[in-house]
Motif scaffolding. Structure first.
Motif, PDB file in Angstrom:
ATOM      1  N   HIS A 135       0.800  -1.266  -0.019  1.00 35.01           N
ATOM      2  CA  HIS A 135       0.144   0.129  -0.023  1.00 35.01           C
ATOM      3  C   HIS A 135       0.803   1.301  -0.154  1.00 35.01           C
TER       4      HIS A 135
ATOM      5  N   ASP B  15      -5.017   0.318  -2.093  1.00 33.65           N
ATOM      6  CA  ASP B  15      -4.894  -0.499  -0.978  1.00 33.65           C
ATOM      7  C   ASP B  15      -5.871  -1.816  -1.109  1.00 33.65           C
TER       8      ASP B  15
ATOM      9  N   THR C  53       1.402  -4.765   4.196  1.00 32.77           N
ATOM     10  CA  THR C  53       0.079  -4.995   3.702  1.00 32.77           C
ATOM     11  C   THR C  53      -0.555  -6.523   3.888  1.00 32.77           C
TER      12      THR C  53
ATOM     13  N   PRO D 239      -2.484   6.129   2.467  1.00 32.38           N
ATOM     14  CA  PRO D 239      -1.701   5.064   2.419  1.00 32.38           C
ATOM     15  C   PRO D 239      -0.209   5.108   2.038  1.00 32.38           C
TER      16      PRO D 239
END
Length: 412
Positions: free
Chosen positions: A207, A241, A286, A406
């Motif tokens: 991300h 994301d 992530t 992010p």
């Protein structure tokens, strides 16, 4: 508090933080609004600081008067509210077999939506061409067109049906002034009504770098710079994301949302978005929330990820043979693991399979938790486009100080 190299407070960052606090209180106050005195009490800022911030927000079109409220003493208080049409965000959900793009106002409320088939495994070139085409069509319908594309990309584009939204007539111009004075660190706000684009897609992905990994069933995306390529083509900031993280963020910013919960999604795959202490839990790479690839049966059938006996493989197999109660029990096993690991306040269920039989899944997961003496409440998140709308919050949440961008987010 951010500090400059000389050791003093970074005033630009501090002003941005204070403005974000005020903006978020205006957002949660809704149409009823909130007074300057209440803003000072809830933020801990001085009345003078609040007056300066609100004056700037009013000058920029972000805040407006919402009437007057009786005071316990002295003259009635002027109440302020957020202007939802002062800015917009776009969310795009790239699922394995369909594409959804959504336009929201500054509060995250949906304004317009487009939805249709997509083949994620076809790869970045045709898929991002489809995303760009649909984003431009969506914004043009709302009177927020973008400049022509900076480069050309070939490939088939899915046929996407436009879904008109209440309050926005086809071709009508929607007022938007941008948010030039917010100054939230890590958030670039252009001088137009559209603040940016959030993109949600299956993981794994990075991300911070805006780059997908070897997406299960679509490994062709591995290492492709989605954020940078799409941002250059659109001329807007883009955030990328995981789809479950985006959905969880959208649910977390709602007024009254639980401080810690798991959003468990069952659709073309199985995954979870985690919120702990009010903030998304992504992990350093992530990788948090990969619920579908927990091994729950050591000698189970092979999974597309390369392991055996994964929760996703077992759950989808039950769905494929029409055993939804069985799929719900398997999903409950995964939810129980999350509750035990994180001690979360609530389990929220979503995804097209869950929405096809919400009571079956809510009851099935609840029964598994109850059988293990885990009293965590289970609810179905009814929003059919939670991931696309949540993706828009990848752009909006930093403006209100609710989550870092992010690209700048700590692992949490």
């Amino acid at each position: 508090m951010t500090r400059d190299p000389g050791g003093g407070a970074n005033l630009s960052a501090l002003r941005g933080h204070n403005t974000a606090l005020v903006l978020d209180l205006l957002r949660t106050a809704g149409e009823e609004g909130i007074s300057r005195l209440e803003l000072a009490e809830r933020t801990g800022l001085t009345p003078q600081a609040v007056s300066k911030i609100t004056a700037r927000l009013r000058a920029e079109g972000l805040a407006a008067e919402a009437g007057r409220r009786a005071s316990t003493g002295g003259k009635p208080r002027t109440v302020l509210r957020l202007v939802p049409t002062a800015g917009y965000a776009v969310g795009a959900h790239l699922d394995r077999d369909d594409l959804t793009v959504a336009l929201t106002d500054l509060t995250g409320a949906p304004v317009a939506l487009r939805h249709g088939p997509l083949d994620l495994a076809a790869g970045p070139v045709p898929v991002l061409a489809a995303v760009e085409r649909e984003l431009r069509a969506l914004l043009a319908e709302a009177g927020l067109p973008l400049p022509p594309p900076r480069s050309s990309a070939s490939g088939p584009v899915p046929t996407v049906v436009s879904v008109p939204a209440a309050g926005v007539a086809g071709g009508a111009e929607v007022p938007g002034v941008g948010v030039p004075g917010v100054g939230v660190p890590g958030v670039r706000v252009p001088g137009v009504g559209v603040l940016g684009v959030g993109v949600a897609m299956p993981g794994p992905l990075d991300h911070r770098g805006g780059v997908p990994g070897r997406v299960t069933g679509a490994a062709v995306w591995d290492g492709y710079p989605v954020r940078d390529v799409l941002g250059a083509r659109l001329g807007l900031p883009v955030a990328l994301d995981k789809d479950t993280n985006a959905a969880a963020l959208g649910l977390a910013v709602r007024p009254g949302a639980p401080r810690s919960f798991a959003y468990v999604h069952l659709g073309t795959g199985l995954g979870a978005g985690l919120v702990v202490g009010g903030a998304p839990l992504r992990g350093e790479r992530t990788g948090a929330g990969e619920l579908g690839h927990q091994t729950v049966q050591l000698d189970g059938d092979p999974c597309a990820c390369g392991a055996r006996g994964c929760l996703e493989a077992l759950c989808l197999a039950a769905v494929a043979r029409g055993d939804l109660p069985g799929a719900a029990r398997i999903l409950g096993t995964g939810a129980a693991n999350l509750v035990r690991l994180l001690d979360i306040d609530r389990v929220l269920l979503g995804g097209r399979v869950v929405r096809s039989a919400p009571e079956v899944f809510a009851d099935g997961v609840t029964a598994v938790l109850a059988g293990l003496r885990l009293p965590t409440p289970v609810e179905v998140a009814a929003a059919p486009h939670a991931m696309a709308l949540g993706a828009a919050h990848l752009v909006l949440a930093p403006v209100f100080g609710l989550a870092p961008s992010p690209a700048d987010a700590p692992a949490s």
